[in-house]
Write a protein that holds these residues in place. Structure first.
Motif, PDB file in Angstrom:
ATOM      1  N   ARG A 178      57.716  53.253  52.289  1.00 41.29           N
ATOM      2  CA  ARG A 178      56.935  53.481  53.369  1.00 41.29           C
ATOM      3  C   ARG A 178      56.887  52.903  54.191  1.00 41.29           C
ATOM      4  O   ARG A 178      57.432  52.451  55.409  1.00 41.29           O
ATOM      5  CB  ARG A 178      55.697  53.834  53.032  1.00 41.29           C
ATOM      6  CG  ARG A 178      54.163  54.637  54.239  1.00 41.29           C
ATOM      7  CD  ARG A 178      53.976  54.938  53.504  1.00 41.29           C
ATOM      8  NE  ARG A 178      52.366  55.777  55.345  1.00 41.29           N
ATOM      9  CZ  ARG A 178      51.425  55.231  55.155  1.00 41.29           C
ATOM     10  NH1 ARG A 178      50.600  54.577  54.103  1.00 41.29           N
ATOM     11  NH2 ARG A 178      50.592  55.197  55.888  1.00 41.29           N
ATOM     12  N   LEU A 179      56.527  50.958  53.821  1.00 43.08           N
ATOM     13  CA  LEU A 179      56.545  50.115  54.531  1.00 43.08           C
ATOM     14  C   LEU A 179      57.853  49.773  55.189  1.00 43.08           C
ATOM     15  O   LEU A 179      57.314  50.017  56.107  1.00 43.08           O
ATOM     16  CB  LEU A 179      55.869  48.784  53.596  1.00 43.08           C
ATOM     17  CG  LEU A 179      56.318  47.270  54.287  1.00 43.08           C
ATOM     18  CD1 LEU A 179      55.277  46.943  54.507  1.00 43.08           C
ATOM     19  CD2 LEU A 179      56.578  46.548  52.782  1.00 43.08           C
ATOM     20  N   CYS A 180      58.557  49.367  53.914  1.00 44.76           N
ATOM     21  CA  CYS A 180      60.092  49.429  55.308  1.00 44.76           C
ATOM     22  C   CYS A 180      60.585  50.868  55.586  1.00 44.76           C
ATOM     23  O   CYS A 180      61.591  50.347  56.929  1.00 44.76           O
ATOM     24  CB  CYS A 180      61.402  48.998  54.358  1.00 44.76           C
ATOM     25  SG  CYS A 180      60.687  48.041  52.585  1.00 44.76           S
ATOM     26  N   ARG A 181      60.638  51.820  55.710  1.00 42.00           N
ATOM     27  CA  ARG A 181      60.848  53.092  56.371  1.00 42.00           C
ATOM     28  C   ARG A 181      59.820  52.664  57.758  1.00 42.00           C
ATOM     29  O   ARG A 181      60.950  52.648  59.171  1.00 42.00           O
ATOM     30  CB  ARG A 181      60.040  54.272  56.083  1.00 42.00           C
ATOM     31  CG  ARG A 181      61.606  55.706  56.730  1.00 42.00           C
ATOM     32  CD  ARG A 181      60.837  56.689  56.238  1.00 42.00           C
ATOM     33  NE  ARG A 181      59.692  56.884  55.862  1.00 42.00           N
ATOM     34  CZ  ARG A 181      59.015  57.223  55.119  1.00 42.00           C
ATOM     35  NH1 ARG A 181      59.416  56.645  53.668  1.00 42.00           N
ATOM     36  NH2 ARG A 181      57.109  57.262  54.557  1.00 42.00           N
ATOM     37  N   THR A 182      58.768  52.297  57.638  1.00 41.11           N
ATOM     38  CA  THR A 182      57.426  52.328  58.705  1.00 41.11           C
ATOM     39  C   THR A 182      58.256  51.260  60.048  1.00 41.11           C
ATOM     40  O   THR A 182      57.689  51.554  61.313  1.00 41.11           O
ATOM     41  CB  THR A 182      56.416  52.217  58.399  1.00 41.11           C
ATOM     42  OG1 THR A 182      55.915  53.269  57.816  1.00 41.11           O
ATOM     43  CG2 THR A 182      55.232  51.842  59.916  1.00 41.11           C
ATOM     44  N   ALA A 183      58.702  50.215  58.940  1.00 40.53           N
ATOM     45  CA  ALA A 183      58.853  48.849  59.763  1.00 40.53           C
ATOM     46  C   ALA A 183      60.200  49.402  60.357  1.00 40.53           C
ATOM     47  O   ALA A 183      60.412  48.629  61.908  1.00 40.53           O
ATOM     48  CB  ALA A 183      59.721  47.744  58.864  1.00 40.53           C
ATOM     49  N   MET A 184      61.382  49.948  60.235  1.00 43.26           N
ATOM     50  CA  MET A 184      62.712  50.306  60.622  1.00 43.26           C
ATOM     51  C   MET A 184      62.430  50.751  62.135  1.00 43.26           C
ATOM     52  O   MET A 184      62.607  51.191  62.793  1.00 43.26           O
ATOM     53  CB  MET A 184      63.696  51.375  59.718  1.00 43.26           C
ATOM     54  CG  MET A 184      65.011  51.498  60.362  1.00 43.26           C
ATOM     55  SD  MET A 184      65.464  52.805  59.280  1.00 43.26           S
ATOM     56  CE  MET A 184      64.318  54.460  59.447  1.00 43.26           C
TER      57      MET A 184
END
Length: 402
Positions: A178-184
């Motif tokens: 979720r962290l990385c997807r939100t960043a993208m």
């Protein structure tokens, strides 16, 4: 693709890190005096160790009587603020000086699921904040603030035995995803910190899965390589080959390392070979070879040289110039801690390179363990505080303050 001649000498261009006028232009005379006083205290390792132990004990017992003093001294020097909004002035000030900010919510070593979820939500808020602030291209996250260190250690030791552990690890992967997807989705990058060897393999696996998922078009996720480890230069090269085969861009943040004494002591007491380089010269050699390797492959590796070492920063700057690469290429980055190595940061910024300050933030009670760890690390590094202090004294003399 960069030149394959990785051992070629840099150009005659010399990055001058001795210019204290540029390094401390952002500090008033009063601020310089306060910083000199603080670094004199921090150069006394016995004081840092005793004060740190006492501070951690107070913090763990919820005693906050000294927090105002901490906020006015060490917190003020090394942290952006107690919240994202409180950090805005620092971020804006750095941007005015042509330096970017890496936001890092300072929570560390949590153990409860609720704490992990709270830290994730704070990281998500930081990403959304960064997406609206051109001074913040990246946030940093420590996975032991999102998951139990013990769980990582059990996972690394072999297949998880209990259903409870397997469910907990699935939640960890979901948080990081979720962290990385939100960043993208928000056009922000994420640095994932490196940690101790006995949990790092578990972290490596998660980070590589995130890079494969989200580093297709541009780099969202950065892995961290601790070059004081004997195996990390080779790991960098193997990870690059894997990224090439799987079709994603490798994000590589290079650091020397932060757990040397702990790693060596654990190896000694458990009777296995130390994973740490035998000498500082060995670490320096591998670090600079890693810088060269990343620059040679800069189109397929996004590099962040996160070092306070003048030689390694100068090497990267000179290689960029020697190879005729754009100084502001998005894959060619430098970073130092807020409050440290201003002579490196602001001279690089003046030279037109991509450079950022690593900017921790959060309530004093959350950030205190981070601050004490950093103080101990820096006081333990021979000459680190002395070097900082000598540069400040030089600038004070230049200004006629002494």
């Amino acid at each position: 693709m960069g030149s394959s001649d990785s051992q070629s000498n840099p150009s005659p261009f010399v990055m001058d890190f001795s210019n204290t006028e540029i390094a401390f232009a952002h500090k008033t005379n009063g601020q310089l005096r306060r910083t000199a006083w603080l670094f004199r205290l921090m150069s006394k390792s016995w004081l840092v160790n005793v004060g740190g132990t006492f501070g951690l004990w107070l913090n763990s017992n919820g005693i906050t009587i000294f927090n105002p003093i901490i906020r006015a001294t060490i917190f003020r020097q090394f942290c952006g603020g107690i919240s994202l909004q409180d950090s805005t002035d620092t971020i804006r000030h750095l941007k005015d000086l042509h330096a970017l900010s890496v936001l890092d919510y300072g929570a560390e070593a949590k153990s409860r699921e609720q704490d992990f979820d709270n830290t994730l939500e704070e990281n998500i808020r930081a990403i959304r904040y960064a997406s609206t602030n051109p001074g913040v291209p990246v946030i940093s996250s420590k996975l032991t603030a999102l998951a139990s260190k013990d769980l990582f250690e059990r996972y690394q030791s072999g297949p998880l035995q209990s259903e409870e552990d397997r469910a907990a690890f699935a939640r960890v992967e979901a948080r990081v995803d979720r962290l990385c997807r939100t960043a993208m989705e928000n056009g922000v990058a994420v640095f994932i910190d490196a940690e101790e060897t006995w949990i790092q393999d578990a972290i490596d696996g998660i980070v590589k899965r995130m890079m494969e998922a989200y580093n297709r078009e541009k780099v969202v996720v950065y892995h961290t390589y601790q070059l004081y480890r004997k195996d990390k230069l080779e790991s960098l090269k193997q990870d690059f080959q894997e990224a090439q085969e799987k079709g994603y861009i490798l994000g590589a943040k290079l650091v020397r390392g932060a757990y040397m004494e702990k790693e060596r002591e654990r190896a000694r007491t458990r009777n296995y070979p130390s994973p740490i380089q035998d000498t500082k010269a060995d670490t320096d050699r591998d670090y600079d070879l890693a810088v060269r390797f990343c620059i040679d492959h800069y189109e397929k590796i996004a590099l962040c040289n996160a070092s306070h070492n003048e030689k390694s920063n100068r090497l990267q700057a000179e290689l960029i110039v020697a190879k005729g690469l754009p100084r502001d290429h998005r894959h060619l980055n430098f970073s130092q801690l807020l409050g440290m190595s201003d002579h490196i940061t602001f001279n690089l910024a003046k030279g037109g390179f991509n450079v950022a300050k690593y900017l921790p933030y959060g309530p004093v009670r959350e950030v205190l363990p981070y601050l004490i760890r950093r103080a101990r690390e820096n006081s333990a590094v021979r000459g680190e505080m002395g070097r900082e202090l000598s540069l400040i004294v030089s600038e004070m003399r230049r200004r006629g303050m002494m």
